[in-house]
Design an enzyme around this catalytic site. Structure first.
Site, PDB file in Angstrom:
ATOM      1  N   ASP A   1       0.770  -1.547   0.146  1.00 50.75           N
ATOM      2  CA  ASP A   1      -0.148  -0.193  -0.132  1.00 50.75           C
ATOM      3  C   ASP A   1       1.247   1.506   0.201  1.00 50.75           C
ATOM      4  O   ASP A   1       0.543   2.620  -0.216  1.00 50.75           O
ATOM      5  CB  ASP A   1      -0.674  -0.030   1.293  1.00 50.75           C
ATOM      6  CG  ASP A   1      -0.227   0.189   2.843  1.00 50.75           C
ATOM      7  OD1 ASP A   1       0.869  -0.186   2.873  1.00 50.75           O
ATOM      8  OD2 ASP A   1      -0.629   0.098   3.876  1.00 50.75           O
ATOM      9  N   SER A   2       2.428   1.191   0.046  1.00 52.26           N
ATOM     10  CA  SER A   2       3.005   2.370  -0.303  1.00 52.26           C
ATOM     11  C   SER A   2       2.946   2.836  -1.322  1.00 52.26           C
ATOM     12  O   SER A   2       3.002   3.969  -1.748  1.00 52.26           O
ATOM     13  CB  SER A   2       4.381   1.752  -0.279  1.00 52.26           C
ATOM     14  OG  SER A   2       4.692   0.273  -0.716  1.00 52.26           O
TER      15      SER A   2
ATOM     16  N   ASP B   1      -1.282  -5.876  -0.701  1.00 60.95           N
ATOM     17  CA  ASP B   1      -1.310  -5.780   0.685  1.00 60.95           C
ATOM     18  C   ASP B   1      -2.717  -5.143   1.095  1.00 60.95           C
ATOM     19  O   ASP B   1      -3.208  -4.343   0.260  1.00 60.95           O
ATOM     20  CB  ASP B   1      -0.296  -4.160   1.303  1.00 60.95           C
ATOM     21  CG  ASP B   1       0.603  -3.755   2.091  1.00 60.95           C
ATOM     22  OD1 ASP B   1      -0.038  -5.045   2.881  1.00 60.95           O
ATOM     23  OD2 ASP B   1       1.474  -2.687   2.139  1.00 60.95           O
TER      24      ASP B   1
ATOM     25  N   LYS C   1      -1.555  -9.858   2.738  1.00 63.54           N
ATOM     26  CA  LYS C   1      -0.149  -8.542   4.287  1.00 63.54           C
ATOM     27  C   LYS C   1      -1.576  -7.946   5.045  1.00 63.54           C
ATOM     28  O   LYS C   1      -1.851  -7.084   4.396  1.00 63.54           O
ATOM     29  CB  LYS C   1       0.299  -8.007   3.778  1.00 63.54           C
ATOM     30  CG  LYS C   1       0.964  -7.566   5.140  1.00 63.54           C
ATOM     31  CD  LYS C   1       2.862  -7.121   4.270  1.00 63.54           C
ATOM     32  CE  LYS C   1       2.855  -5.722   4.121  1.00 63.54           C
ATOM     33  NZ  LYS C   1       2.246  -5.135   5.023  1.00 63.54           N
TER      34      LYS C   1
ATOM     35  N   GLU D   1      -1.436  -5.461   8.257  1.00 58.69           N
ATOM     36  CA  GLU D   1      -0.777  -4.661   9.396  1.00 58.69           C
ATOM     37  C   GLU D   1      -1.642  -4.718  10.696  1.00 58.69           C
ATOM     38  O   GLU D   1      -2.403  -4.663  11.132  1.00 58.69           O
ATOM     39  CB  GLU D   1      -1.342  -3.644   9.544  1.00 58.69           C
ATOM     40  CG  GLU D   1      -0.472  -2.480   7.921  1.00 58.69           C
ATOM     41  CD  GLU D   1       0.298  -1.315   8.131  1.00 58.69           C
ATOM     42  OE1 GLU D   1      -0.160  -0.424   9.037  1.00 58.69           O
ATOM     43  OE2 GLU D   1       0.557  -0.445   6.855  1.00 58.69           O
TER      44      GLU D   1
ATOM     45  N   GLU E   1       8.957  -4.250  11.134  1.00 59.13           N
ATOM     46  CA  GLU E   1       9.118  -3.136  10.029  1.00 59.13           C
ATOM     47  C   GLU E   1      10.130  -1.659  11.941  1.00 59.13           C
ATOM     48  O   GLU E   1       9.502  -2.062  12.442  1.00 59.13           O
ATOM     49  CB  GLU E   1       8.190  -2.290   9.771  1.00 59.13           C
ATOM     50  CG  GLU E   1       8.403  -1.130   8.909  1.00 59.13           C
ATOM     51  CD  GLU E   1       7.754  -0.406   8.195  1.00 59.13           C
ATOM     52  OE1 GLU E   1       6.715  -0.853   7.659  1.00 59.13           O
ATOM     53  OE2 GLU E   1       7.959   0.774   7.475  1.00 59.13           O
TER      54      GLU E   1
HETATM   55  O1  KIV Z   1       3.240  -1.679   1.799  1.00 55.00           O
HETATM   56  C1  KIV Z   1       4.900  -1.903   1.916  1.00 55.00           C
HETATM   57  O2  KIV Z   1       5.277  -1.244   1.182  1.00 55.00           O
HETATM   58  C2  KIV Z   1       5.030  -2.289   2.799  1.00 55.00           C
HETATM   59  C3  KIV Z   1       6.278  -3.040   3.745  1.00 55.00           C
HETATM   60  C4  KIV Z   1       7.745  -1.421   4.039  1.00 55.00           C
HETATM   61  C5  KIV Z   1       6.605  -4.079   4.074  1.00 55.00           C
HETATM   62  O3  KIV Z   1       4.232  -2.306   4.031  1.00 55.00           O
END
Ligand code: KIV
Length: 283
Positions: A34-35, A73, A103, A105, A172
Protein backbone atom coordinates in the site's frame (compact mmCIF):
# COMPACT_ATOMS: atom_id res chain seq x y z
CA UNK A 1 13.31 -21.58 2.63
CA UNK A 2 13.79 -20.27 6.16
CA UNK A 3 13.99 -23.78 7.61
CA UNK A 4 16.76 -24.54 5.11
CA UNK A 5 18.60 -21.37 6.14
CA UNK A 6 17.91 -19.73 2.77
CA UNK A 7 17.22 -16.00 3.05
CA UNK A 8 14.04 -14.65 1.48
CA UNK A 9 14.32 -11.65 -0.86
CA UNK A 10 11.20 -9.52 -1.20
CA UNK A 11 10.53 -6.21 -2.93
CA UNK A 12 7.48 -4.12 -3.66
CA UNK A 13 6.21 -3.66 -7.21
CA UNK A 14 3.13 -1.91 -8.51
CA UNK A 15 3.09 -2.41 -12.28
CA UNK A 16 3.81 -5.02 -14.92
CA UNK A 17 7.23 -3.78 -16.02
CA UNK A 18 8.71 -3.59 -12.52
CA UNK A 19 7.07 -6.90 -11.57
CA UNK A 20 8.59 -8.57 -14.64
CA UNK A 21 12.03 -7.27 -13.64
CA UNK A 22 11.61 -8.42 -10.02
CA UNK A 23 10.51 -11.87 -11.16
CA UNK A 24 13.39 -12.17 -13.64
CA UNK A 25 15.93 -10.99 -11.05
CA UNK A 26 14.99 -13.85 -8.71
CA UNK A 27 12.96 -12.11 -6.01
CA UNK A 28 11.09 -14.71 -3.93
CA UNK A 29 8.16 -12.49 -2.96
CA UNK A 30 6.70 -9.48 -4.74
CA UNK A 31 4.58 -7.29 -2.49
CA UNK A 32 2.02 -4.99 -4.02
CA UNK A 33 2.43 -2.67 -1.06
CA UNK A 34 0.00 0.00 0.00
CA UNK A 35 3.13 2.17 -0.19
CA UNK A 36 1.77 2.57 -3.75
CA UNK A 37 -0.28 5.39 -2.20
CA UNK A 38 2.88 7.47 -1.87
CA UNK A 39 5.23 6.01 -4.50
CA UNK A 40 2.70 5.70 -7.34
CA UNK A 41 -0.27 7.89 -6.52
CA UNK A 42 1.45 10.88 -4.93
CA UNK A 43 -0.34 10.83 -1.56
CA UNK A 44 1.35 11.95 1.65
CA UNK A 45 0.60 8.69 3.49
CA UNK A 46 -0.62 5.17 2.76
CA UNK A 47 -4.14 5.88 4.08
CA UNK A 48 -5.94 7.15 0.95
CA UNK A 49 -5.24 4.24 -1.44
CA UNK A 50 -8.46 2.33 -2.17
CA UNK A 51 -9.29 -1.33 -2.77
CA UNK A 52 -10.07 -0.60 -6.41
CA UNK A 53 -6.70 1.08 -6.91
CA UNK A 54 -4.87 -1.77 -5.16
CA UNK A 55 -6.73 -4.32 -7.29
CA UNK A 56 -5.72 -2.52 -10.48
CA UNK A 57 -2.06 -2.51 -9.45
CA UNK A 58 -2.17 -6.13 -8.25
CA UNK A 59 -3.64 -7.30 -11.57
CA UNK A 60 -0.80 -5.57 -13.43
CA UNK A 61 1.77 -7.30 -11.20
CA UNK A 62 0.28 -10.80 -11.36
CA UNK A 63 0.06 -10.60 -15.17
CA UNK A 64 3.85 -10.17 -15.28
CA UNK A 65 5.00 -12.50 -12.49
CA UNK A 66 5.39 -16.18 -13.38
CA UNK A 67 7.55 -17.50 -10.55
CA UNK A 68 7.57 -15.31 -7.42
CA UNK A 69 4.87 -15.39 -4.72
CA UNK A 70 2.70 -12.27 -5.00
CA UNK A 71 1.33 -10.71 -1.81
CA UNK A 72 -1.29 -7.96 -1.99
CA UNK A 73 -1.34 -5.43 0.83
CA UNK A 74 -4.80 -4.84 2.24
CA UNK A 75 -5.26 -1.06 2.29
CA UNK A 76 -6.55 1.00 5.19
CA UNK A 77 -10.31 0.51 5.43
CA UNK A 78 -10.31 -2.89 3.72
CA UNK A 79 -10.18 -4.98 6.91
CA UNK A 80 -10.73 -2.64 9.88
CA UNK A 81 -14.58 -2.68 9.61
CA UNK A 82 -14.85 -6.38 10.44
CA UNK A 83 -14.23 -10.00 9.49
CA UNK A 84 -16.78 -10.12 6.67
CA UNK A 85 -15.37 -7.06 4.95
CA UNK A 86 -11.81 -8.34 5.43
CA UNK A 87 -12.70 -11.73 3.92
CA UNK A 88 -14.59 -10.17 1.01
CA UNK A 89 -11.65 -7.95 0.13
CA UNK A 90 -9.04 -10.70 0.55
CA UNK A 91 -11.08 -12.88 -1.82
CA UNK A 92 -11.13 -10.04 -4.37
CA UNK A 93 -7.33 -9.90 -4.28
CA UNK A 94 -7.04 -13.64 -4.91
CA UNK A 95 -9.98 -14.21 -7.24
CA UNK A 96 -10.09 -10.97 -9.26
CA UNK A 97 -6.42 -10.00 -9.18
CA UNK A 98 -4.55 -13.32 -8.97
CA UNK A 99 -2.64 -12.64 -5.72
CA UNK A 100 -1.15 -15.63 -3.88
CA UNK A 101 -1.73 -14.12 -0.44
CA UNK A 102 -2.51 -10.92 1.42
CA UNK A 103 -0.81 -8.81 4.09
CA UNK A 104 -2.51 -7.04 6.97
CA UNK A 105 -0.96 -4.64 9.47
CA UNK A 106 -1.01 -5.10 13.24
CA UNK A 107 -2.26 -7.71 15.68
CA UNK A 108 -4.95 -6.99 18.32
CA UNK A 109 -8.27 -6.63 16.52
CA UNK A 110 -6.60 -7.55 13.22
CA UNK A 111 -6.25 -11.13 14.50
CA UNK A 112 -9.93 -11.97 14.03
CA UNK A 113 -9.77 -10.62 10.43
CA UNK A 114 -6.68 -12.73 9.79
CA UNK A 115 -8.45 -15.86 11.10
CA UNK A 116 -11.46 -15.23 8.86
CA UNK A 117 -9.18 -14.89 5.80
CA UNK A 118 -7.17 -17.97 6.74
CA UNK A 119 -10.38 -19.96 7.17
CA UNK A 120 -11.03 -19.35 3.48
CA UNK A 121 -7.62 -20.83 2.68
CA UNK A 122 -5.92 -17.56 1.76
CA UNK A 123 -2.31 -17.26 3.01
CA UNK A 124 -1.76 -14.22 5.25
CA UNK A 125 1.44 -12.31 5.97
CA UNK A 126 1.48 -10.29 9.20
CA UNK A 127 3.19 -6.95 9.79
CA UNK A 128 4.26 -5.51 13.18
CA UNK A 129 6.64 -2.86 14.53
CA UNK A 130 6.15 0.35 12.62
CA UNK A 131 2.83 -0.13 10.87
CA UNK A 132 2.42 2.83 8.49
CA UNK A 133 -1.41 2.80 8.47
CA UNK A 134 -1.59 3.47 12.21
CA UNK A 135 1.61 5.55 12.18
CA UNK A 136 -0.12 8.00 9.82
CA UNK A 137 -2.94 8.34 12.32
CA UNK A 138 -0.59 8.57 15.33
CA UNK A 139 1.61 11.03 13.41
CA UNK A 140 4.92 9.31 14.17
CA UNK A 141 7.06 7.26 11.81
CA UNK A 142 9.81 6.71 14.41
CA UNK A 143 11.27 3.27 15.03
CA UNK A 144 9.28 1.11 17.43
CA UNK A 145 10.31 -1.32 20.18
CA UNK A 146 12.97 0.89 21.75
CA UNK A 147 11.73 0.42 25.30
CA UNK A 148 11.45 -2.96 27.01
CA UNK A 149 7.67 -2.58 27.22
CA UNK A 150 7.21 -1.68 23.55
CA UNK A 151 9.64 -4.41 22.45
CA UNK A 152 7.64 -6.92 24.55
CA UNK A 153 4.41 -5.74 22.94
CA UNK A 154 5.82 -6.30 19.45
CA UNK A 155 7.29 -9.69 20.45
CA UNK A 156 3.87 -10.79 21.77
CA UNK A 157 2.12 -9.49 18.63
CA UNK A 158 4.48 -11.43 16.35
CA UNK A 159 3.81 -14.60 18.35
CA UNK A 160 0.08 -13.99 18.20
CA UNK A 161 0.30 -13.65 14.41
CA UNK A 162 2.14 -16.97 14.21
CA UNK A 163 -0.48 -18.62 16.46
CA UNK A 164 -3.23 -17.18 14.26
CA UNK A 165 -1.68 -18.96 11.26
CA UNK A 166 0.26 -16.30 9.34
CA UNK A 167 2.87 -17.82 7.02
CA UNK A 168 5.37 -14.99 7.62
CA UNK A 169 5.59 -11.68 9.42
CA UNK A 170 7.11 -8.36 8.38
CA UNK A 171 9.09 -6.62 11.15
CA UNK A 172 9.38 -2.92 10.34
CA UNK A 173 11.72 -0.40 11.98
CA UNK A 174 12.56 -2.14 15.23
CA UNK A 175 15.97 -2.67 16.89
CA UNK A 176 18.00 -5.50 15.36
CA UNK A 177 18.31 -7.22 18.75
CA UNK A 178 14.53 -7.34 19.19
CA UNK A 179 14.05 -8.66 15.65
CA UNK A 180 16.67 -11.33 16.38
CA UNK A 181 14.74 -12.46 19.48
CA UNK A 182 11.47 -12.55 17.53
CA UNK A 183 13.10 -14.49 14.67
CA UNK A 184 14.51 -16.96 17.19
CA UNK A 185 11.13 -17.39 18.88
CA UNK A 186 9.06 -17.91 15.73
CA UNK A 187 8.87 -20.92 13.44
CA UNK A 188 7.46 -18.83 10.59
CA UNK A 189 9.89 -16.59 8.68
CA UNK A 190 10.43 -12.97 9.65
CA UNK A 191 10.93 -10.46 6.84
CA UNK A 192 12.74 -7.34 8.01
CA UNK A 193 12.63 -3.76 6.84
CA UNK A 194 14.79 -1.73 9.17
CA UNK A 195 14.97 -4.69 11.54
CA UNK A 196 18.57 -5.84 11.15
CA UNK A 197 20.31 -8.80 9.60
CA UNK A 198 18.94 -11.65 11.74
CA UNK A 199 15.56 -11.78 10.00
CA UNK A 200 14.86 -14.68 7.65
CA UNK A 201 14.35 -12.27 4.76
CA UNK A 202 14.42 -8.61 3.80
CA UNK A 203 11.99 -6.34 2.01
CA UNK A 204 12.56 -2.91 0.47
CA UNK A 205 10.28 -0.54 -1.37
CA UNK A 206 11.03 -0.51 -5.12
CA UNK A 207 11.50 3.26 -5.32
CA UNK A 208 13.82 3.34 -2.29
CA UNK A 209 15.97 0.44 -3.49
CA UNK A 210 16.39 1.89 -6.98
CA UNK A 211 16.82 5.55 -6.03
CA UNK A 212 13.56 6.72 -7.54
CA UNK A 213 12.59 8.95 -4.62
CA UNK A 214 13.80 12.44 -3.82
CA UNK A 215 14.26 13.94 -0.36
CA UNK A 216 14.76 12.09 2.92
CA UNK A 217 16.01 8.51 2.67
CA UNK A 218 15.17 6.38 5.74
CA UNK A 219 18.19 4.97 7.62
CA UNK A 220 17.26 1.37 6.76
CA UNK A 221 17.27 1.91 3.00
CA UNK A 222 20.20 0.82 0.89
CA UNK A 223 20.13 2.34 -2.56
CA UNK A 224 21.22 -0.14 -5.23
CA UNK A 225 20.88 2.35 -8.09
CA UNK A 226 20.31 6.04 -8.70
CA UNK A 227 17.53 5.83 -11.27
CA UNK A 228 16.39 9.40 -10.51
CA UNK A 229 19.63 10.68 -12.02
CA UNK A 230 19.68 8.11 -14.82
CA UNK A 231 16.10 8.91 -15.85
CA UNK A 232 16.51 12.68 -15.52
CA UNK A 233 19.69 12.59 -17.64
CA UNK A 234 17.95 10.51 -20.30
CA UNK A 235 14.87 12.75 -20.39
CA UNK A 236 17.01 15.90 -20.68
CA UNK A 237 18.93 14.43 -23.62
CA UNK A 238 15.60 13.46 -25.25
CA UNK A 239 14.25 17.01 -24.84
CA UNK A 240 17.45 18.44 -26.37
CA UNK A 241 17.32 15.92 -29.24
CA UNK A 242 13.69 16.75 -30.08
CA UNK A 243 14.24 20.49 -29.90
CA UNK A 244 17.47 20.25 -31.90
CA UNK A 245 15.89 17.92 -34.52
CA UNK A 246 18.48 15.25 -33.66
CA UNK A 247 15.71 12.69 -33.02
CA UNK A 248 14.36 10.81 -34.91
CA UNK A 249 17.05 10.03 -37.47
CA UNK A 250 16.99 7.57 -40.41
CA UNK A 251 17.40 4.57 -38.09
CA UNK A 252 14.15 5.37 -36.22
CA UNK A 253 12.12 6.11 -39.36
CA UNK A 254 9.98 3.95 -41.68
CA UNK A 255 10.58 4.12 -45.43
CA UNK A 256 8.40 3.55 -48.50
CA UNK A 257 9.59 2.29 -51.94
CA UNK A 258 10.38 5.21 -54.30
CA UNK A 259 7.77 4.18 -56.88
CA UNK A 260 5.03 3.97 -54.19
CA UNK A 261 5.99 7.39 -52.87
CA UNK A 262 5.96 8.87 -56.39
CA UNK A 263 2.52 7.34 -57.03
CA UNK A 264 1.19 8.72 -53.74
CA UNK A 265 2.61 12.20 -54.41
CA UNK A 266 1.14 12.35 -57.91
CA UNK A 267 -2.26 11.26 -56.50
CA UNK A 268 -2.39 13.97 -53.90
CA UNK A 269 -1.03 16.54 -56.34
CA UNK A 270 -3.96 15.62 -58.64
CA UNK A 271 -6.64 15.76 -55.94
CA UNK A 272 -5.31 18.80 -54.12
CA UNK A 273 -3.69 20.59 -57.03
CA UNK A 274 -0.59 21.25 -55.04
CA UNK A 275 2.99 20.13 -55.27
CA UNK A 276 3.71 17.70 -52.43
CA UNK A 277 7.02 16.46 -53.81
CA UNK A 278 9.05 18.42 -51.28
CA UNK A 279 7.59 17.65 -47.84
CA UNK A 280 10.60 19.13 -46.06
CA UNK A 281 9.67 22.60 -47.34
CA UNK A 282 8.06 23.44 -43.96
CA UNK A 283 11.50 23.60 -42.44
O1 KIV B 1 3.47 -1.15 1.70
C1 KIV B 1 4.65 -1.54 1.79
O2 KIV B 1 5.50 -1.22 0.95
C2 KIV B 1 5.00 -2.36 2.93
C3 KIV B 1 6.44 -2.73 3.10
C4 KIV B 1 7.18 -1.59 3.66
C5 KIV B 1 6.61 -3.94 3.92
O3 KIV B 1 4.16 -2.71 3.71
Amino acid sequence: MASQGRRIAMVTAYDASSARLADTAGLDIVLVGDSAATTMLGHESTLPVTMDEMLLLTRAVTRAVHRAFVVADMPFGAYQPGEDEALRNAIRFVKDAGADGVKLEGAGRTLTRISAILDAGIPVMGHVGLTPQSASLAGSYKARGRTAADARRIFDEARALERAGCFAVVLEAIPAQIAAHITEALKIPTIGIGAGASCDGQVLVWHDLLGLTSGHVPRFVKRYADLNTTILDALRVYVADVKGAAFPDESHTYGIPDEELARFESQIAETHGRNFTNPSRKR
